[in-house]
Design a protein around this motif. Structure first.
Motif, PDB file in Angstrom:
ATOM      1  N   GLU A 168     -36.925  96.223  20.386  1.00  6.33           N
ATOM      2  CA  GLU A 168     -36.301  96.216  19.052  1.00  6.33           C
ATOM      3  C   GLU A 168     -36.688  97.374  18.125  1.00  6.33           C
ATOM      4  O   GLU A 168     -37.221  97.153  17.025  1.00  6.33           O
ATOM      5  CB  GLU A 168     -36.606  94.884  18.341  1.00  6.33           C
ATOM      6  CG  GLU A 168     -36.069  93.680  19.074  1.00  6.33           C
ATOM      7  CD  GLU A 168     -36.581  92.361  18.497  1.00  6.33           C
ATOM      8  OE1 GLU A 168     -36.848  92.324  17.279  1.00  6.33           O
ATOM      9  OE2 GLU A 168     -36.719  91.399  19.263  1.00  6.33           O
ATOM     10  N   LYS A 194     -23.084 101.884  22.835  1.00  7.67           N
ATOM     11  CA  LYS A 194     -22.874 100.973  21.711  1.00  7.67           C
ATOM     12  C   LYS A 194     -23.006  99.504  22.124  1.00  7.67           C
ATOM     13  O   LYS A 194     -23.607  98.691  21.418  1.00  7.67           O
ATOM     14  CB  LYS A 194     -21.504 101.230  21.081  1.00  7.67           C
ATOM     15  CG  LYS A 194     -21.522 101.170  19.592  1.00  7.67           C
ATOM     16  CD  LYS A 194     -20.415 101.936  18.905  1.00  7.67           C
ATOM     17  CE  LYS A 194     -19.027 101.674  19.469  1.00  7.67           C
ATOM     18  NZ  LYS A 194     -17.995 102.404  18.684  1.00  7.67           N
ATOM     19  N   GLY A 198     -26.224  96.819  20.646  1.00  6.20           N
ATOM     20  CA  GLY A 198     -25.875  95.696  19.766  1.00  6.20           C
ATOM     21  C   GLY A 198     -25.971  96.081  18.309  1.00  6.20           C
ATOM     22  O   GLY A 198     -25.309  97.016  17.868  1.00  6.20           O
ATOM     23  N   ASP A 199     -26.842  95.402  17.548  1.00  7.90           N
ATOM     24  CA  ASP A 199     -26.970  95.653  16.109  1.00  7.90           C
ATOM     25  C   ASP A 199     -27.898  96.815  15.766  1.00  7.90           C
ATOM     26  O   ASP A 199     -28.035  97.172  14.599  1.00  7.90           O
ATOM     27  CB  ASP A 199     -27.519  94.394  15.403  1.00  7.90           C
ATOM     28  CG  ASP A 199     -26.508  93.267  15.427  1.00  7.90           C
ATOM     29  OD1 ASP A 199     -25.307  93.568  15.588  1.00  7.90           O
ATOM     30  OD2 ASP A 199     -26.917  92.098  15.283  1.00  7.90           O
ATOM     31  N   PRO A 201     -28.919 100.340  14.950  1.00  5.77           N
ATOM     32  CA  PRO A 201     -28.135 101.518  14.566  1.00  5.77           C
ATOM     33  C   PRO A 201     -28.429 102.734  15.436  1.00  5.77           C
ATOM     34  O   PRO A 201     -29.542 102.889  15.962  1.00  5.77           O
ATOM     35  CB  PRO A 201     -28.550 101.781  13.119  1.00  5.77           C
ATOM     36  CG  PRO A 201     -29.518 100.737  12.731  1.00  5.77           C
ATOM     37  CD  PRO A 201     -29.883  99.921  13.931  1.00  5.77           C
TER      38      PRO A 201
END
Ligand code: ZN
Length: 300
Positions: A168, A194, A198-199, A201
């Motif tokens: 993460e 992409k 996932g989320d 950036p």
């Protein structure tokens, strides 16, 4: 309307290849100019071996002189645990930016780590960051081509990003360290990543060595990249890419974004003025196109 964030990297990537040492005071002036222009993310220095990169020997002093601004994200670049520990000890930065290489040879020459060792280091530091709630992002260098090994297969980037996502990072960036990528490759690569991130950036870092930097930046935005690195005046280089011109110039990038209807929040006139100032500080001609050509203001 599409919008992107610009990360100003002139104080680090821009200056690191300059032979003449720039004073800490002038580095802080450069950072202040970026702030006045409206930059909300600035890569202020790197925590690397001062014997290898003497220009960055004043990393701690630069950090101590940073204006404290709640609305700005200051980043320092680190290549290993030692660098990360130094960065954390300053207590002045908002995040750490790790760099690992997408080729074994480049990684070994740049930081003594092949791909697997770089991934292991990054994952370890990402865990430390999470444990202490300190943001850590990761840049994959030579992602679009390596000066020693040539092409970097997309499957390799997919593998590396898949490994990183587990820990993460607050952001994942791809860097075209030696400026070999072209827009179609950039679009295909970021589009492929992409789904994996996932989320998380994405950020992109381009050098204009072969005049593809601004086109690559446009392709990256079209592929969903949220942040673009750029350097006032287009200064910068890579020790392993002799004769390479620098990062894409922030003012050249802003010109393209302005005329493409992409929001970014940075003032072009301030940037051109700063590029001119920087030319004086470095006492040499710098690559900026806008500094030579000026803005274009179509009459109604
Ligand atoms: Zn770079």
């Amino acid at each position: 309307m599409t919008s992107v964030t610009i990360m100003e990297v002139s104080p680090r990537d821009g200056l690191q290849n300059e032979d003449a040492l720039v004073s800490t005071e002038d580095k802080l002036k450069l950072i202040d100019r970026a702030l006045v222009a409206g930059c909300k993310r600035i890569e202020v220095t790197s925590f690397v071996n001062p014997k290898v990169v003497p220009q960055m020997a004043d990393a701690e002093a630069v950090c101590a002189g940073l204006p404290q601004r709640g609305d700005v994200r200051y980043t320092g670049l680190v290549l290993n645990q030692r660098g990360y520990d130094r960065l954390r000890a300053t207590e002045r930065l908002n995040e750490a930016g790790l760099v690992i290489a997408a080729s074994d040879t480049f990684g070994e020459r740049n930081q003594g780590m092949d791909i697997d060792a770089g991934l292991a280091m990054a994952k370890d530091i990402l865990r430390q960051g999470r444990d202490s709630a300190f943001p850590v992002q990761v840049t994959i260098a030579v992602a679009f081509g390596c000066p020693f090994e040539g092409d970097v297969p997309l499957e390799r980037l997919v593998h590396m990003v898949t490994e990183l996502v587990v820990e993460e990072p607050v952001e994942i960036a791809l860097a075209d360290t030696i400026g070999v990528g072209v827009p179609q490759q950039v679009e295909e690569t970021f589009t492929a990543l992409k789904d994996i991130v996932g989320d998380i950036p994405l950020r992109a870092h381009f050098h204009d060595t072969r005049n593809t930097g601004i086109g690559n930046a446009y392709a990256a935005v079209k592929a969903g990249v949220q942040t673009l690195d750029a350097s006032i005046g287009g200064i910068g280089g890579c020790p392993f890419a002799p004769n390479a011109t620098g990062n894409i110039a922030t003012e050249d990038l802003v010109y393209m974004l302005n005329r493409s209807g992409i929001e970014h929040g940075v003032g072009l006139e301030n940037l051109i003025d700063s590029a001119q100032w920087l030319e004086g500080v470095l006492d040499k001609s710098i690559p900026s196109s806008l500094l030579r050509a000026g803005d274009f203001l179509p009459k109604p």
